[in-house]
Design a protein around this motif. Structure first.
Motif, PDB file in Angstrom:
ATOM      1  N   TRP A 254       0.798  -1.218   0.000  1.00 16.50           N
ATOM      2  CA  TRP A 254       0.000   0.000   0.000  1.00 16.50           C
ATOM      3  C   TRP A 254       0.836   1.275   0.000  1.00 16.50           C
ATOM      4  CZ3 TRP A 254       1.116   3.007   4.230  1.00 16.50           C
ATOM      5  CH2 TRP A 254       1.773   2.362   5.288  1.00 16.50           C
ATOM      6  N   LEU A 255       2.140   1.140   0.179  1.00 14.04           N
ATOM      7  CA  LEU A 255       3.000   2.322   0.220  1.00 14.04           C
ATOM      8  C   LEU A 255       3.050   2.995  -1.149  1.00 14.04           C
ATOM      9  CD1 LEU A 255       5.942   0.885   2.365  1.00 14.04           C
ATOM     10  CD2 LEU A 255       4.103   2.424   3.115  1.00 14.04           C
ATOM     11  N   PRO A 256       3.035   4.333  -1.194  1.00 11.84           N
ATOM     12  CA  PRO A 256       2.970   5.038  -2.478  1.00 11.84           C
ATOM     13  C   PRO A 256       4.183   4.807  -3.366  1.00 11.84           C
ATOM     14  CG  PRO A 256       3.385   6.576  -0.667  1.00 11.84           C
ATOM     15  CD  PRO A 256       3.012   5.266  -0.044  1.00 11.84           C
ATOM     16  N   PHE A 257       5.349   4.507  -2.767  1.00  7.86           N
ATOM     17  CA  PHE A 257       6.555   4.314  -3.579  1.00  7.86           C
ATOM     18  C   PHE A 257       6.808   2.836  -3.889  1.00  7.86           C
ATOM     19  CE2 PHE A 257       7.636   4.653   0.917  1.00  7.86           C
ATOM     20  CZ  PHE A 257       8.269   3.450   1.154  1.00  7.86           C
ATOM     21  N   THR A 258       5.844   1.973  -3.539  1.00  7.10           N
ATOM     22  CA  THR A 258       5.998   0.544  -3.793  1.00  7.10           C
ATOM     23  C   THR A 258       4.991   0.096  -4.844  1.00  7.10           C
ATOM     24  OG1 THR A 258       6.688   0.170  -1.511  1.00  7.10           O
ATOM     25  CG2 THR A 258       5.973  -1.756  -2.758  1.00  7.10           C
ATOM     26  N   GLU A 259       5.469  -0.682  -5.797  1.00 10.12           N
ATOM     27  CA  GLU A 259       4.581  -1.171  -6.854  1.00 10.12           C
ATOM     28  C   GLU A 259       4.961  -2.616  -7.171  1.00 10.12           C
ATOM     29  OE1 GLU A 259       2.852   0.403 -11.129  1.00 10.12           O
ATOM     30  OE2 GLU A 259       4.963   0.699 -10.676  1.00 10.12           O
ATOM     31  N   TYR A 260       4.005  -3.505  -7.021  1.00  8.80           N
ATOM     32  CA  TYR A 260       4.227  -4.921  -7.319  1.00  8.80           C
ATOM     33  C   TYR A 260       3.667  -5.220  -8.706  1.00  8.80           C
ATOM     34  CZ  TYR A 260       5.640  -6.239  -2.575  1.00  8.80           C
ATOM     35  OH  TYR A 260       6.310  -6.383  -1.390  1.00  8.80           O
ATOM     36  N   ARG A 261       4.519  -5.636  -9.601  1.00  9.40           N
ATOM     37  CA  ARG A 261       4.106  -6.057 -10.929  1.00  9.40           C
ATOM     38  C   ARG A 261       4.807  -7.391 -11.215  1.00  9.40           C
ATOM     39  NH1 ARG A 261       0.801  -2.858 -10.212  1.00  9.40           N
ATOM     40  NH2 ARG A 261       0.170  -1.050 -11.465  1.00  9.40           N
ATOM     41  N   LEU A 262       4.016  -8.429 -11.368  1.00 11.77           N
ATOM     42  CA  LEU A 262       4.572  -9.768 -11.563  1.00 11.77           C
ATOM     43  C   LEU A 262       4.215 -10.305 -12.937  1.00 11.77           C
ATOM     44  CD1 LEU A 262       3.677 -11.351  -8.103  1.00 11.77           C
ATOM     45  CD2 LEU A 262       5.774 -10.190  -8.766  1.00 11.77           C
ATOM     46  N   PHE A 263       5.098 -11.173 -13.431  1.00  6.48           N
ATOM     47  CA  PHE A 263       4.857 -11.894 -14.683  1.00  6.48           C
ATOM     48  C   PHE A 263       4.568 -10.936 -15.837  1.00  6.48           C
ATOM     49  CE2 PHE A 263       3.063 -14.477 -11.147  1.00  6.48           C
ATOM     50  CZ  PHE A 263       4.111 -15.366 -11.063  1.00  6.48           C
ATOM     51  N   VAL A 264       5.432  -9.956 -16.016  1.00  2.00           N
ATOM     52  CA  VAL A 264       5.272  -9.007 -17.111  1.00  2.00           C
ATOM     53  C   VAL A 264       6.110  -9.481 -18.295  1.00  2.00           C
ATOM     54  CG1 VAL A 264       5.560  -6.628 -17.866  1.00  2.00           C
ATOM     55  CG2 VAL A 264       4.917  -7.127 -15.495  1.00  2.00           C
ATOM     56  N   VAL A 265       5.445  -9.752 -19.422  1.00  2.00           N
ATOM     57  CA  VAL A 265       6.126 -10.155 -20.648  1.00  2.00           C
ATOM     58  C   VAL A 265       5.612  -9.261 -21.766  1.00  2.00           C
ATOM     59  CG1 VAL A 265       6.614 -12.023 -22.259  1.00  2.00           C
ATOM     60  CG2 VAL A 265       6.292 -12.531 -19.831  1.00  2.00           C
ATOM     61  N   ASP A 266       6.391  -8.225 -22.099  1.00  2.00           N
ATOM     62  CA  ASP A 266       5.991  -7.263 -23.129  1.00  2.00           C
ATOM     63  C   ASP A 266       4.619  -6.671 -22.845  1.00  2.00           C
ATOM     64  OD1 ASP A 266       8.356  -7.687 -24.498  1.00  2.00           O
ATOM     65  OD2 ASP A 266       7.533  -9.337 -25.677  1.00  2.00           O
ATOM     66  N   GLY A 267       4.354  -6.430 -21.561  1.00  2.00           N
ATOM     67  CA  GLY A 267       3.087  -5.814 -21.191  1.00  2.00           C
ATOM     68  C   GLY A 267       1.914  -6.764 -21.168  1.00  2.00           C
ATOM     69  N   VAL A 268       2.138  -8.039 -21.429  1.00  2.00           N
ATOM     70  CA  VAL A 268       1.057  -9.032 -21.455  1.00  2.00           C
ATOM     71  C   VAL A 268       1.150  -9.900 -20.207  1.00  2.00           C
ATOM     72  CG1 VAL A 268       0.042 -10.950 -22.733  1.00  2.00           C
ATOM     73  CG2 VAL A 268       1.091  -9.036 -23.960  1.00  2.00           C
ATOM     74  N   GLY A 269      -0.008 -10.274 -19.667  1.00  2.00           N
ATOM     75  CA  GLY A 269      -0.027 -11.136 -18.492  1.00  2.00           C
ATOM     76  C   GLY A 269       0.428 -10.434 -17.242  1.00  2.00           C
ATOM     77  N   ARG A 270       0.172  -9.152 -17.139  1.00  2.00           N
ATOM     78  CA  ARG A 270       0.621  -8.384 -15.982  1.00  2.00           C
ATOM     79  C   ARG A 270      -0.300  -8.638 -14.790  1.00  2.00           C
ATOM     80  NH1 ARG A 270       1.675  -2.376 -17.335  1.00  2.00           N
ATOM     81  NH2 ARG A 270      -0.554  -2.466 -17.832  1.00  2.00           N
ATOM     82  N   VAL A 271       0.325  -8.913 -13.652  1.00  2.00           N
ATOM     83  CA  VAL A 271      -0.420  -9.148 -12.419  1.00  2.00           C
ATOM     84  C   VAL A 271      -0.002  -8.090 -11.406  1.00  2.00           C
ATOM     85  CG1 VAL A 271      -0.888 -10.750 -10.544  1.00  2.00           C
ATOM     86  CG2 VAL A 271      -0.576 -11.613 -12.868  1.00  2.00           C
TER      87      VAL A 271
END
Length: 217
Positions: free
Chosen positions: A158-175
């Motif tokens: 929830w922190l403003p400077f934290t971003e979780y992005r998993l399984f990113v392949v050329d912008g597809v399948g982003r979690v």
């Protein structure tokens, strides 16, 4: 098939077998041994490569011959140090006594070093340690950092400077992990990954210990 037992002879439950490495001090001794492969590999590679290169280059001037003998002698003392590490950290029953000159008899000592095939095997082993150390260091750091980042997701997502992005392949399948339930799931995955990693490190340490024992024996 017989069940796994503890040192006291009582069978281990499945949770004990799965989570045992987390509380076992030997696991972390194994981890220290695995992590040491990288800095020691760099040191061995640098010292032996430099010594062999300079020694061969200066051989026509005869100055390089003592240097080459020194490299081979250093390999035997490094082998004794490796045996000590494997014995103290892994509990492997291995020992190695480096060759030492008898009194002032340097010529027979040098001849024995140069003609002993095992000495060259030790040098090759220390060169290989660099590649093994690099690979294991990358694997350990990657798994531990990934597991830690996922495990603390409920505290940081929830922190403003934290971003979780998993399984990113050329912008597809982003979690994206931006809700508490998703963060809890990620934390559970991180904890499970850490336990699996500890099992893997134990296996790796046993393999490295067996290789070290084979080479030094």
């Amino acid at each position: 098939m017989s069940a796994h037992t503890t040192s006291t002879g009582s069978p281990q439950s499945l949770p004990d077998r799965l989570l045992g490495p987390v509380t076992d001090r030997q696991t972390y001794r194994n981890l220290v041994y695995v992590l040491l492969r990288f800095p020691l590999g760099v040191a061995y590679f640098t010292v032996f490569l430099t010594g062999l290169t300079v020694g061969l280059a200066l051989t026509p001037l005869l100055v390089g011959i003592p240097l080459l003998v020194g490299v081979l002698a250093g390999a035997t003392f490094a082998a004794a140090f490796e045996a000590h590490l494997a014995r103290e950290l892994l509990g492997v029953d291995v020992s190695y006594e480096p060759l030492t000159p008898a009194g002032d008899s340097l010529v027979p000592y040098a001849k024995e070093l140069v003609t002993d095939v095992r000495t060259y095997l030790l040098v090759a082993y220390f060169f290989a340690t660099f590649g093994i150390g690099l690979a294991t260091f990358v694997a350990v750091v990657t798994l531990v950092v990934l597991a830690a980042v996922l495990a603390v997701a409920p505290l940081t997502y929830w922190l403003p400077f934290t971003e979780y992005r998993l399984f990113v392949v050329d912008g597809v399948g982003r979690v994206a992990i931006d809700t508490l339930p998703e963060a809890l799931v990620a934390s559970a995955v991180g904890i499970a990954l850490f336990v699996v990693a500890l099992h893997a490190f134990n296996v790796l340490a046993r393999v490295l210990g067996a290789v070290t024992k084979t080479v030094l024996s």
